[in-house]
Structure formats: structure tokens, C-alpha cells
Design a protein around this motif. Sequence first.
Motif, PDB file in Angstrom:
ATOM      1  N   LYS A 198      14.945 -13.628 -23.793  1.00 41.50           N
ATOM      2  CA  LYS A 198      13.931 -14.230 -23.887  1.00 41.50           C
ATOM      3  C   LYS A 198      13.353 -13.608 -23.159  1.00 41.50           C
ATOM      4  O   LYS A 198      13.332 -12.786 -21.989  1.00 41.50           O
ATOM      5  CB  LYS A 198      14.265 -15.461 -23.018  1.00 41.50           C
ATOM      6  CG  LYS A 198      12.614 -16.268 -23.772  1.00 41.50           C
ATOM      7  CD  LYS A 198      12.462 -18.010 -22.766  1.00 41.50           C
ATOM      8  CE  LYS A 198      11.139 -18.456 -22.958  1.00 41.50           C
ATOM      9  NZ  LYS A 198      11.076 -19.773 -22.417  1.00 41.50           N
ATOM     10  N   THR A 244       6.068 -16.386 -25.499  1.00 46.02           N
ATOM     11  CA  THR A 244       6.813 -15.486 -26.520  1.00 46.02           C
ATOM     12  C   THR A 244       7.202 -14.915 -26.794  1.00 46.02           C
ATOM     13  O   THR A 244       6.586 -15.357 -28.287  1.00 46.02           O
ATOM     14  CB  THR A 244       7.955 -16.960 -26.739  1.00 46.02           C
ATOM     15  OG1 THR A 244       8.197 -17.827 -25.492  1.00 46.02           O
ATOM     16  CG2 THR A 244       9.629 -16.126 -27.250  1.00 46.02           C
ATOM     17  N   ASN A 247      13.560 -10.778 -29.703  1.00 45.65           N
ATOM     18  CA  ASN A 247      14.092 -10.591 -28.148  1.00 45.65           C
ATOM     19  C   ASN A 247      14.285  -8.929 -28.411  1.00 45.65           C
ATOM     20  O   ASN A 247      14.849  -7.850 -27.746  1.00 45.65           O
ATOM     21  CB  ASN A 247      14.962 -10.996 -27.993  1.00 45.65           C
ATOM     22  CG  ASN A 247      14.946 -12.759 -27.412  1.00 45.65           C
ATOM     23  OD1 ASN A 247      13.866 -12.536 -26.367  1.00 45.65           O
ATOM     24  ND2 ASN A 247      16.024 -13.371 -27.182  1.00 45.65           N
TER      25      ASN A 247
END
Length: 290
Positions: A198, A244, A247
Motif C-alpha cells: 500500500k 491512497t 503501488n
Amino acid sequence: MDDATAILALIKGVSKVRVLQGQYRGLSNGRLLVDVGGGRIPAQVWTSYRPALNSDVTVVFVNDTPYMVGPASPLPPEGTVVSVASSLVTLNTDQGQVIATYPNGATLTAGQQCKLLWSGELPHVVSVMSTTPAPPPVPGAPGGGGGVNVQEFTATDSGSFGSRWFTNQVWSSDSNLGAFFFGSKISGTIWPLATIQKTEVYISPVQIRGSAPNIATHPHPSKPGGAPSMTNRQTVGIAAGWVTVDNSIGQALKSGGGSYGWGFNHGGGPTIMRDLTEDPRSGAIRITWI
């Protein structure tokens, strides 16, 4: 006895060992001066590596005695010649471009593959490779897994570039690039084979306007003289707090990933992030990895 064997022999059976990252500041009475843990200390030498002034180094404390054991992040062992000027050569490596010295009388041309020796202010070309061997195959990861790590990294500098660096706030707009800089904090912590689970960035906005900004990574440990080079671009809707991101951002920032920080590659109308004097956590990045 090689450097690695010497270090293992040094710490064998010692119960109190700490590993920290510091910055090399010079020599004093045969010791290396290193800024580490909030102070400047003389460290003993335990390897043949001599760091460049102000570079990041790894310091091992063995029963409270500090030893400088090497660079804080991997250094490329070889590179491909891009250009030659005077007594210096520019090479492409797996960690970006580097400038190196080379032996007097040597003739280097673009496209040659060279071996590098790292010690002192600049690396040195020690040989020209007659062939470029294919890298050995990498075996699959061993079984058993590993612990989950969650690490937050705060920026060391920030700014926005139009025709020049005009503010320490970080802007996202059609005409400006904004960036946060971290030195080698991230690449010196997250190892090359880590699996990124994450990746989050901390948004501390002065204002959020217009369309979603384009978040990207850059290859600069510190603020460059000109415009930052931005890659891994992705459009992300943001709000105050932790957001977020894909990745691929964390993958690019780990050791060997080629990037050192993140920022805005245009977008927004304008969106403005606080600088580090306004909020020391502004632009921080939090990575969960195995």
C-alpha cells in the motif's frame, strides 16, 4: 578478509547493535565525522569505502562504538557511456545518470560499458568491458514470507517550478510542476525485493480546486537547478489527510526503483499544498511493504 566478513566478525556475539543512517561530513584525527542521531560524531572505519562529502552512509553502533560500514543505498557497479567532456564521463546506470572520472590516456566513446569504483567525491571508471554479459537469473523468493512493515517518510524539502522555483509550497496546475524531496530516506530503508502492499501520500492543502491533479515520482534526492523530471504519472482525486495512490509509486521509490520523491505533474486549477514550514507533515508518504 573482505568487508562483509569483517563486519560479521565484529558483531558476532554482541548483544547491543544498532544500525542508523547518517551523513558524512569530513575527517578528524583519522576518524570519519558523521551526523547521526541528532549529533556529529567521529566514527571508526571498518571498510575500504570512502564516502563523498555530505553523502548518506550507514553507521553501525556496536556496544555504543560507531562504525561507518558503507553507503546508505546501493551504488551502481557499471554504466554505459553517454558523453565525454574534458576529464569526466557521463554514464547511464540502473540508478540514473552519474558523472565519473577515468584514467589519463583512456579513450571512451558513447555506448561503451564501463566498470565503476565508488570512493571519494566521484566514482572512477576502472575498466571498459569488452562484452556486456546478460545478468544472471534471479531465483524465486524463498518461502516463509516476512513481516509487514509500515513506514512513514517526511519530506526534507519542497517547491514548485514554473520558469523557475518560485515557492516552497507545492502547486498542481497546467503551467507548474510541484515536488517533495526526501533525500535517500525511502530508497535507503525499503530493500529492492520488497513487495509494496500500500502507498499513501499525506495531503495538507491550502486549497484544492479544479480537476484532479496528476501525481508522479521524480529522480531527484534534492531540488534540482531546473524543472524536475516526472514519471509514473497517475491522476488521483485528493482530499485533506492520507490518500491512497497506485503501488507503482511505492515500487519506484524503494531501493533500485530509480525515484526519490513525488509531486504533481500538472492538473488541477490550481491545487496548492502547504510547505514544510507551514506543516512539517505535508507531502509525507506512508508505505506498507513486506
